[in-house]
Design a protein around this motif. Structure first.
Motif, PDB file in Angstrom:
ATOM      1  N   ASN A  40       0.811  -1.222   0.000  1.00 14.97           N
ATOM      2  CA  ASN A  40       0.000   0.000   0.000  1.00 14.97           C
ATOM      3  C   ASN A  40       0.842   1.269   0.000  1.00 14.97           C
ATOM      4  N   GLY A  41       2.142   1.145  -0.140  1.00 14.10           N
ATOM      5  CA  GLY A  41       3.002   2.324  -0.171  1.00 14.10           C
ATOM      6  C   GLY A  41       2.990   3.062   1.147  1.00 14.10           C
ATOM      7  N   SER A  42       3.228   4.373   1.084  1.00 14.95           N
ATOM      8  CA  SER A  42       3.364   5.164   2.308  1.00 14.95           C
ATOM      9  C   SER A  42       2.083   5.205   3.129  1.00 14.95           C
ATOM     10  N   ALA A  43       0.927   5.022   2.485  1.00 17.52           N
ATOM     11  CA  ALA A  43      -0.330   4.993   3.241  1.00 17.52           C
ATOM     12  C   ALA A  43      -0.333   3.838   4.235  1.00 17.52           C
ATOM     13  N   GLY A  44       0.402   2.781   3.929  1.00 20.75           N
ATOM     14  CA  GLY A  44       0.426   1.607   4.790  1.00 20.75           C
ATOM     15  C   GLY A  44       1.176   1.804   6.101  1.00 20.75           C
ATOM     16  N   ILE A  45       2.076   2.793   6.154  1.00 24.27           N
ATOM     17  CA  ILE A  45       2.827   3.012   7.392  1.00 24.27           C
ATOM     18  C   ILE A  45       2.653   4.439   7.921  1.00 24.27           C
TER      19      ILE A  45
END
Length: 79
Positions: A40-45
């Motif tokens: 999910n890219g940066s949204a994931g972290i």
């Protein structure tokens, strides 16, 4: 419905366990970065980044990238 839910007193609240990070926020120095594989890219972290910024009083920036064919996030400490 509320008559089916039992209200209780005297139940102790469990202590929160110390939050541990899967990422090296405590040790990263200004100018360093790390890559985290994440679909999910940066949204994931994003939540972890926000929490780390507040807890450790550091500045971080993140970009979603594909490195060696793996989608993920590169995080830099900027201050």
């Amino acid at each position: 419905m509320s008559d089916k839910i039992k209200i209780e007193s005297g139940i102790k609240i469990p202590l929160n366990k110390r939050r541990s990070f899967s990422y090296p926020f405590e040790t990263i120095k200004v100018g360093q970065s790390f890559f985290v594989p994440h679909p999910n890219g940066s949204a994931g972290i994003a939540g972890s980044l926000t929490y780390a910024k507040l807890k450790f009083k550091i500045e971080l920036t993140a970009r979603t990238l594909v490195e060696n064919g793996v989608k993920g996030v590169r995080v830099w400490r900027t201050a």
